[in-house]
Structure formats: structure tokens, C-alpha cells
Design a protein around this motif. Structure first.
Motif, mmCIF file in Angstrom:
data_model
loop_
_atom_site.group_PDB
_atom_site.id
_atom_site.type_symbol
_atom_site.label_atom_id
_atom_site.label_comp_id
_atom_site.label_asym_id
_atom_site.label_seq_id
_atom_site.Cartn_x
_atom_site.Cartn_y
_atom_site.Cartn_z
ATOM 1 N N ASP A 1 0.493 -1.179 0.111
ATOM 2 C CA ASP A 1 -0.023 0.121 -0.492
ATOM 3 C C ASP A 1 0.702 1.437 0.080
ATOM 4 O OD1 ASP A 1 -3.460 0.443 -0.319
ATOM 5 O OD2 ASP A 1 -2.310 2.258 1.668
ATOM 6 N N ALA A 2 1.896 1.353 0.713
ATOM 7 C CA ALA A 2 2.553 2.743 0.796
ATOM 8 C C ALA A 2 3.379 3.065 -0.525
ATOM 9 C CB ALA A 2 3.704 2.518 1.517
ATOM 10 N N THR A 3 3.634 1.875 -1.305
ATOM 11 C CA THR A 3 4.371 1.812 -2.863
ATOM 12 C C THR A 3 3.015 2.157 -4.510
ATOM 13 O OG1 THR A 3 4.409 -0.696 -3.613
ATOM 14 C CG2 THR A 3 6.447 0.935 -2.801
ATOM 15 N N GLU A 4 1.768 2.306 -3.114
ATOM 16 C CA GLU A 4 0.749 1.717 -3.989
ATOM 17 C C GLU A 4 0.628 1.152 -5.406
ATOM 18 O OE1 GLU A 4 1.386 6.602 -5.232
ATOM 19 O OE2 GLU A 4 -0.844 6.781 -5.043
ATOM 20 N N GLY A 5 1.219 0.052 -5.324
ATOM 21 C CA GLY A 5 0.875 -1.604 -6.035
ATOM 22 C C GLY A 5 2.421 -1.358 -6.132
ATOM 23 N N LYS A 6 2.799 -0.536 -6.487
ATOM 24 C CA LYS A 6 4.181 -0.828 -7.748
ATOM 25 C C LYS A 6 4.939 -2.174 -7.021
ATOM 26 C CE LYS A 6 4.187 4.404 -8.330
ATOM 27 N NZ LYS A 6 3.141 4.506 -7.467
ATOM 28 N N ILE A 7 5.374 -1.891 -5.795
ATOM 29 C CA ILE A 7 5.848 -3.560 -5.018
ATOM 30 C C ILE A 7 4.967 -4.183 -4.806
ATOM 31 C CG2 ILE A 7 6.689 -4.743 -2.740
ATOM 32 C CD1 ILE A 7 8.817 -1.850 -2.760
ATOM 33 N N ARG A 8 4.596 -5.465 -5.147
ATOM 34 C CA ARG A 8 3.079 -6.127 -4.850
ATOM 35 C C ARG A 8 3.393 -7.326 -3.747
ATOM 36 N NH1 ARG A 8 3.142 -5.469 -10.372
ATOM 37 N NH2 ARG A 8 3.473 -7.721 -11.007
ATOM 38 N N LYS A 9 4.654 -7.739 -3.818
ATOM 39 C CA LYS A 9 4.273 -8.712 -2.811
ATOM 40 C C LYS A 9 4.325 -10.083 -2.852
ATOM 41 C CE LYS A 9 7.704 -6.172 -0.540
ATOM 42 N NZ LYS A 9 9.224 -6.919 -0.003
ATOM 43 N N GLY A 10 4.208 -10.726 -4.409
ATOM 44 C CA GLY A 10 3.831 -11.625 -4.824
ATOM 45 C C GLY A 10 2.315 -12.004 -5.443
ATOM 46 N N LEU A 11 1.663 -10.766 -5.032
ATOM 47 C CA LEU A 11 -0.270 -10.098 -5.684
ATOM 48 C C LEU A 11 0.153 -9.779 -7.269
ATOM 49 C CD1 LEU A 11 -2.017 -8.680 -2.766
ATOM 50 C CD2 LEU A 11 -1.264 -11.261 -3.358
ATOM 51 N N THR A 12 -1.135 -9.782 -7.999
ATOM 52 C CA THR A 12 -0.835 -9.480 -9.260
ATOM 53 C C THR A 12 -1.552 -8.001 -9.092
ATOM 54 O OG1 THR A 12 -3.189 -10.506 -9.084
ATOM 55 C CG2 THR A 12 -1.924 -11.979 -10.275
ATOM 56 N N LYS A 13 -1.712 -7.286 -10.060
ATOM 57 C CA LYS A 13 -1.421 -5.974 -10.580
ATOM 58 C C LYS A 13 -3.273 -6.322 -10.001
ATOM 59 C CE LYS A 13 1.656 -4.535 -13.618
ATOM 60 N NZ LYS A 13 2.169 -4.163 -14.290
ATOM 61 N N ALA A 14 -4.222 -6.914 -10.400
ATOM 62 C CA ALA A 14 -5.321 -7.116 -10.775
ATOM 63 C C ALA A 14 -5.857 -7.283 -9.240
ATOM 64 C CB ALA A 14 -5.803 -8.559 -11.292
ATOM 65 N N GLN A 15 -4.901 -8.052 -8.450
ATOM 66 C CA GLN A 15 -4.947 -8.282 -6.920
ATOM 67 C C GLN A 15 -5.552 -6.829 -6.254
ATOM 68 O OE1 GLN A 15 -2.816 -11.491 -6.921
ATOM 69 N NE2 GLN A 15 -4.599 -12.806 -5.792
ATOM 70 N N VAL A 16 -3.898 -6.281 -6.632
ATOM 71 C CA VAL A 16 -3.543 -5.211 -5.145
ATOM 72 C C VAL A 16 -4.670 -3.787 -6.444
ATOM 73 C CG1 VAL A 16 -2.036 -2.869 -5.651
ATOM 74 C CG2 VAL A 16 -1.454 -5.465 -5.488
ATOM 75 N N LYS A 17 -5.531 -4.081 -7.397
ATOM 76 C CA LYS A 17 -6.063 -2.830 -7.742
ATOM 77 C C LYS A 17 -7.446 -2.901 -7.438
ATOM 78 C CE LYS A 17 -7.867 -0.996 -12.625
ATOM 79 N NZ LYS A 17 -8.951 -0.338 -11.734
ATOM 80 N N ALA A 18 -7.890 -3.837 -7.091
ATOM 81 C CA ALA A 18 -9.349 -4.713 -7.152
ATOM 82 C C ALA A 18 -9.839 -4.126 -4.971
ATOM 83 C CB ALA A 18 -9.546 -6.245 -6.522
ATOM 84 N N VAL A 19 -8.417 -4.112 -4.304
ATOM 85 C CA VAL A 19 -8.294 -3.260 -2.710
ATOM 86 C C VAL A 19 -7.962 -2.105 -3.280
ATOM 87 C CG1 VAL A 19 -7.004 -3.264 -0.870
ATOM 88 C CG2 VAL A 19 -7.231 -5.487 -1.847
ATOM 89 N N GLN A 20 -7.457 -1.068 -4.259
ATOM 90 C CA GLN A 20 -7.557 0.012 -4.241
ATOM 91 C C GLN A 20 -8.927 0.202 -4.677
ATOM 92 O OE1 GLN A 20 -3.799 0.149 -7.132
ATOM 93 N NE2 GLN A 20 -2.917 0.487 -5.507
ATOM 94 N N ASP A 21 -9.296 -0.348 -5.801
ATOM 95 C CA ASP A 21 -10.853 0.651 -6.307
ATOM 96 C C ASP A 21 -11.586 0.377 -4.603
ATOM 97 O OD1 ASP A 21 -9.663 0.611 -8.649
ATOM 98 O OD2 ASP A 21 -10.763 -0.950 -9.777
#
Length: 187
Positions: free
Chosen positions: A131-151
């Protein structure tokens, strides 16, 4: 760990924990609250939804950055830990004090945390980095997973809040960010 990330955007516990700090957070409340819920969501995903860990995760994350606002200081880990430990004792929550302290103290560790309470501390550490990197670092999660949380959980400009605080509390953004690197980041 499943592919679907279960969104956690409300918790009675989190809301109760925030209440005494609402005034200190002021206009930054929504931004910090959103950050906390996104990090809880990611951490609980890394913990496979372990409900036994959830009270610790929620409590540690409400407090993890609180010293920024309560102490008006960029060296906020120790004050954040102190508030969490004092409230744990005062209110009789019964949370393991060492785990609570570790979760807050090591959440900005650059490399994986190895030590006592590793499972929960590492889940929180990875979640905060996402979260602090706004998803630039994902620690094994996909872009889609991170985006779903951000959305699902708005940021209310949390990254901008951090940069404003770096400037306000550090004299300027450069000096403030340098202070955070020296005092908050752990190797």
C-alpha cells in the motif's frame, strides 16, 4: 492462499480503536483510515483469513503510523509502539505485547523479517509495502488483486498526506524523507 482477496473495509474493532485518535488525525483521518483498511486486507490475505490473527492485525495497523500525528515527528515507530502497548494494557485487550510491538516496529523493514512472531509480522510488513508504494511493489500479488483492493477502498490521497507530513515535519520533503529513511526504515 486463494486468488480472490477478501476486502475488509469495515471493522467495529478498528472503528473503536480509531475513536480516541480522530482529533489528532484531523483532516488526514480518511486517508489514514483507508490505508489501514487496505493494509489489513492485504495482511489478512497473506494470513489466509486467519480470524485468530485478525484482532492483532487490526490493532497493530491502527497504531502502526499513529505517532506521526500524535507526536508530530517523523521518527514515529517508538511513539506508535508506546501508544499501542499502553492502550493494550489500559483497556485489557490481552494482546501479546511483544507481537504488537514487533508488528509495528518492523513494518518498514526492507528485507523479510525473520524472528519471533514472523508469520504475522511478515504479513503486515508485506501488506504495508504494497500500500505504501501504491502497488508498485506487490509482494507476490497480481496487479489485478492490488487494483481490486485499491478500487474498493479509496486512498483519499494518502501518498500526498505522507509527502506533506515529510515536508511539514522535516523542514522540507527531501530532509523529511531522508529522516524517515534513517529513523523508520529497518534493514
Amino acid at each position: 492462499m486463494t486468488d480472490e482477496v477478501k476486502i475488509i473495509d469495515h471493522s467495529d474493532r478498528v472503528e473503536r480503536l480509531f475513536e480516541p485518535y480522530r482529533e489528532a488525525l484531523g483532516d488526514d483521518y480518511l486517508a489514514y483510515r483507508g490505508h489501514v483498511y487496505r493494509v489489513i486486507t492485504f495482511a489478512m490475505h497473506f494470513l489466509d483469513g486467519d480470524e485468530e490473527a485478525r484482532p492483532m492485525v487490526e490493532t497493530a495497523l491502527v497504531y502502526h503510523d499513529i505517532g506521526l500525528w500524535t507526536e508530530h515527528d517523523l521518527a514515529y515507530l517508538e511513539p506508535s509502539e508506546a501508544h499501542a502497548l499502553a492502550d493494550n494494557e489500559k483497556h485489557g485487550w490481552g494482546l501479546d505485547p511483544q507481537l504488537l510491538k514487533d508488528a509495528i516496529h518492523w513494518h518498514h523493514k526492507v528485507f523479510p523479517y525473520r524472528g519471533p512472531n514472523q508469520r504475522i509480522v511478515e504479513a503486515i510488513r508485506k501488506a504495508d509495502w504494497i500500500d505504501a508504494t501504491e502497488g508498485k511493489i506487490r509482494k507476490g500479488l497480481t496487479k489485478a488483486q492490488v487494483k481490486a483492493v485499491q478500487d474498493a477502498i479509496p486512498s483519499y490521497g494518502f501518498a500526498d498526506v505522507l509527502q506533506r507530513l515529510a515536508g511539514d515535519l522535516g523542514g522540507n520533503k527531501f530532509s523529511g524523507n531522508l529522516r524517515v529513511l534513517r529513523r523508520v526504515f529497518k534493514w
